[in-house]
Design a protein around this motif. Structure first.
Motif, PDB file in Angstrom:
ATOM      1  N   GLY A 242       0.823  -1.203   0.000  1.00  0.00           N
ATOM      2  CA  GLY A 242       0.000   0.000   0.000  1.00  0.00           C
ATOM      3  C   GLY A 242       0.860   1.258   0.000  1.00  0.00           C
ATOM      4  O   GLY A 242       2.075   1.216  -0.124  1.00  0.00           O
ATOM      5  N   ARG A 243       0.207   2.375   0.154  1.00  0.00           N
ATOM      6  CA  ARG A 243       0.903   3.663   0.136  1.00  0.00           C
ATOM      7  C   ARG A 243       1.293   4.074   1.549  1.00  0.00           C
ATOM      8  O   ARG A 243       0.534   3.898   2.477  1.00  0.00           O
ATOM      9  CB  ARG A 243       0.006   4.731  -0.469  1.00  0.00           C
ATOM     10  N   ILE A 244       2.464   4.651   1.655  1.00  0.00           N
ATOM     11  CA  ILE A 244       2.962   5.170   2.920  1.00  0.00           C
ATOM     12  C   ILE A 244       3.072   6.688   2.772  1.00  0.00           C
ATOM     13  O   ILE A 244       3.665   7.176   1.815  1.00  0.00           O
ATOM     14  CB  ILE A 244       4.363   4.606   3.265  1.00  0.00           C
ATOM     15  N   HIS A 245       2.487   7.411   3.707  1.00  0.00           N
ATOM     16  CA  HIS A 245       2.564   8.866   3.708  1.00  0.00           C
ATOM     17  C   HIS A 245       3.180   9.317   5.022  1.00  0.00           C
ATOM     18  O   HIS A 245       2.674   8.988   6.093  1.00  0.00           O
ATOM     19  CB  HIS A 245       1.171   9.495   3.606  1.00  0.00           C
ATOM     20  N   VAL A 246       4.283  10.059   4.939  1.00  0.00           N
ATOM     21  CA  VAL A 246       4.860  10.657   6.140  1.00  0.00           C
ATOM     22  C   VAL A 246       4.054  11.906   6.448  1.00  0.00           C
ATOM     23  O   VAL A 246       3.849  12.751   5.582  1.00  0.00           O
ATOM     24  CB  VAL A 246       6.350  11.010   5.944  1.00  0.00           C
ATOM     25  N   VAL A 247       3.582  11.999   7.691  1.00  0.00           N
ATOM     26  CA  VAL A 247       2.755  13.139   8.067  1.00  0.00           C
ATOM     27  C   VAL A 247       3.459  14.063   9.049  1.00  0.00           C
ATOM     28  O   VAL A 247       2.950  15.136   9.347  1.00  0.00           O
ATOM     29  CB  VAL A 247       1.389  12.694   8.627  1.00  0.00           C
ATOM     30  N   GLY A 248       4.619  13.658   9.544  1.00  0.00           N
ATOM     31  CA  GLY A 248       5.369  14.524  10.437  1.00  0.00           C
ATOM     32  C   GLY A 248       6.554  13.794  11.036  1.00  0.00           C
ATOM     33  O   GLY A 248       6.617  12.568  11.010  1.00  0.00           O
ATOM     34  N   THR A 249       7.502  14.559  11.532  1.00  0.00           N
ATOM     35  CA  THR A 249       8.682  13.982  12.177  1.00  0.00           C
ATOM     36  C   THR A 249       8.979  14.761  13.445  1.00  0.00           C
ATOM     37  O   THR A 249       8.542  15.901  13.601  1.00  0.00           O
ATOM     38  CB  THR A 249       9.923  14.029  11.265  1.00  0.00           C
ATOM     39  N   LYS A 250       9.722  14.129  14.327  1.00  0.00           N
ATOM     40  CA  LYS A 250      10.173  14.811  15.534  1.00  0.00           C
ATOM     41  C   LYS A 250      11.555  14.282  15.871  1.00  0.00           C
ATOM     42  O   LYS A 250      11.764  13.073  15.924  1.00  0.00           O
ATOM     43  CB  LYS A 250       9.217  14.542  16.691  1.00  0.00           C
ATOM     44  N   THR A 251      12.511  15.179  16.087  1.00  0.00           N
ATOM     45  CA  THR A 251      13.834  14.782  16.545  1.00  0.00           C
ATOM     46  C   THR A 251      13.776  14.633  18.058  1.00  0.00           C
ATOM     47  O   THR A 251      13.362  15.551  18.768  1.00  0.00           O
ATOM     48  CB  THR A 251      14.901  15.813  16.138  1.00  0.00           C
ATOM     49  N   LEU A 252      14.159  13.454  18.546  1.00  0.00           N
ATOM     50  CA  LEU A 252      14.120  13.152  19.971  1.00  0.00           C
ATOM     51  C   LEU A 252      15.396  13.642  20.645  1.00  0.00           C
ATOM     52  O   LEU A 252      16.401  13.891  19.980  1.00  0.00           O
ATOM     53  CB  LEU A 252      13.924  11.650  20.172  1.00  0.00           C
ATOM     54  N   LYS A 253      15.372  13.774  21.954  1.00  0.00           N
ATOM     55  CA  LYS A 253      16.531  14.271  22.709  1.00  0.00           C
ATOM     56  C   LYS A 253      17.801  13.464  22.444  1.00  0.00           C
ATOM     57  O   LYS A 253      18.894  14.007  22.453  1.00  0.00           O
ATOM     58  CB  LYS A 253      16.239  14.202  24.202  1.00  0.00           C
ATOM     59  N   ASN A 254      17.655  12.165  22.225  1.00  0.00           N
ATOM     60  CA  ASN A 254      18.816  11.305  22.018  1.00  0.00           C
ATOM     61  C   ASN A 254      19.328  11.321  20.574  1.00  0.00           C
ATOM     62  O   ASN A 254      20.215  10.560  20.225  1.00  0.00           O
ATOM     63  CB  ASN A 254      18.494   9.875  22.457  1.00  0.00           C
ATOM     64  N   GLY A 255      18.749  12.169  19.716  1.00  0.00           N
ATOM     65  CA  GLY A 255      19.188  12.274  18.330  1.00  0.00           C
ATOM     66  C   GLY A 255      18.429  11.366  17.379  1.00  0.00           C
ATOM     67  O   GLY A 255      18.571  11.488  16.165  1.00  0.00           O
ATOM     68  N   ASN A 256      17.644  10.440  17.902  1.00  0.00           N
ATOM     69  CA  ASN A 256      16.826   9.590  17.044  1.00  0.00           C
ATOM     70  C   ASN A 256      15.671  10.407  16.490  1.00  0.00           C
ATOM     71  O   ASN A 256      15.369  11.496  16.977  1.00  0.00           O
ATOM     72  CB  ASN A 256      16.308   8.374  17.825  1.00  0.00           C
ATOM     73  N   ILE A 257      15.013   9.862  15.482  1.00  0.00           N
ATOM     74  CA  ILE A 257      13.927  10.579  14.827  1.00  0.00           C
ATOM     75  C   ILE A 257      12.669   9.721  14.858  1.00  0.00           C
ATOM     76  O   ILE A 257      12.709   8.548  14.483  1.00  0.00           O
ATOM     77  CB  ILE A 257      14.307  10.917  13.364  1.00  0.00           C
ATOM     78  N   ALA A 258      11.564  10.300  15.315  1.00  0.00           N
ATOM     79  CA  ALA A 258      10.256   9.645  15.259  1.00  0.00           C
ATOM     80  C   ALA A 258       9.570  10.130  13.987  1.00  0.00           C
ATOM     81  O   ALA A 258       9.449  11.337  13.762  1.00  0.00           O
ATOM     82  CB  ALA A 258       9.427   9.994  16.489  1.00  0.00           C
ATOM     83  N   VAL A 259       9.168   9.196  13.135  1.00  0.00           N
ATOM     84  CA  VAL A 259       8.492   9.527  11.889  1.00  0.00           C
ATOM     85  C   VAL A 259       7.050   9.020  11.997  1.00  0.00           C
ATOM     86  O   VAL A 259       6.821   7.822  12.157  1.00  0.00           O
ATOM     87  CB  VAL A 259       9.191   8.878  10.673  1.00  0.00           C
ATOM     88  N   TYR A 260       6.101   9.933  11.918  1.00  0.00           N
ATOM     89  CA  TYR A 260       4.682   9.593  11.968  1.00  0.00           C
ATOM     90  C   TYR A 260       4.203   9.386  10.537  1.00  0.00           C
ATOM     91  O   TYR A 260       4.499  10.181   9.655  1.00  0.00           O
ATOM     92  CB  TYR A 260       3.897  10.707  12.648  1.00  0.00           C
ATOM     93  N   TYR A 261       3.439   8.305  10.320  1.00  0.00           N
ATOM     94  CA  TYR A 261       3.010   7.986   8.962  1.00  0.00           C
ATOM     95  C   TYR A 261       1.601   7.415   8.974  1.00  0.00           C
ATOM     96  O   TYR A 261       1.083   6.986  10.002  1.00  0.00           O
ATOM     97  CB  TYR A 261       3.973   6.984   8.309  1.00  0.00           C
TER      98      TYR A 261
END
Length: 186
Positions: free
Chosen positions: A104-123
């Protein structure tokens, strides 16, 4: 995109049958009759002999796991290969399936850089042109790895709500972005 079809806190716990289901390595030849017979015998299921079989050489599985997650088969926890069968003669895992998994299709709807440098990607993920309407919602955590990223965790919700999200490392509370986009990225 296959990794977005499993919930996991740690990729070492991910169901590898689910991850590799429907995946084929492009340069793999079809299964030989000897391989099919051996896998049917190992599985104890004569009824699966009509299904499509897939071969997953250990070397290629390790390469894929290293590129996507930064791990190898040796790092996996127990029961992650529950539905696959290993043939020593080919150093490969096998399974039978009755069809392929449609991503199916994946749409990124937002991101957030976490304190530890990792990235949360909302989709969002779905089959319609606008999966934000009917699709599943998820959040995948990425860790920078040189000029790429490794997937650390993934959570998704089947009912269209945002999943309860606990990143693998302590961070500030996450905020779902207000600027939802419907532009496909994969």
């Amino acid at each position: 995109a296959q990794a977005l079809y499993a919930d996991f806190d740690d990729p070492r716990d991910m169901d590898l049958h689910n991850y590799f289901y429907g995946v084929t390595f492009q340069d793999e030849e079809p299964l030989t009759q000897e391989e099919r017979d051996a896998i049917v015998a190992m599985s104890g299921r004569e009824d699966c002999s009509w299904m499509d079989g897939a071969r997953f050489p250990v070397e290629k599985m390790n390469r894929t796991l290293q590129e996507v997650f930064g791990i190898s088969l040796d790092d996996m926890h127990d029961d992650t290969l529950w539905a696959m069968h290993y043939l020593e003669s080919t150093d490969s895992y096998y399974y039978f399936n009755s069809g392929s998994k449609h991503v199916g299709r994946i749409h990124v709807v937002g991101t957030k850089t976490l304190k530890n440098g990792n990235i949360a990607v909302y989709y969002t993920r779905g089959y319609e042109l606008d999966p934000t309407e009917h699709g599943k919602r998820g959040v995948v955590t990425l860790k920078p790895a040189g000029d790429s990223y490794h997937i650390l965790s993934n959570y998704y919700s089947e009912d269209g709500t945002w999943p309860e999200y606990q990143p693998p490392e302590p961070t500030e509370p996450d905020v779902i972005p207000d600027n939802l986009s419907t532009d496909p990225v994969f």
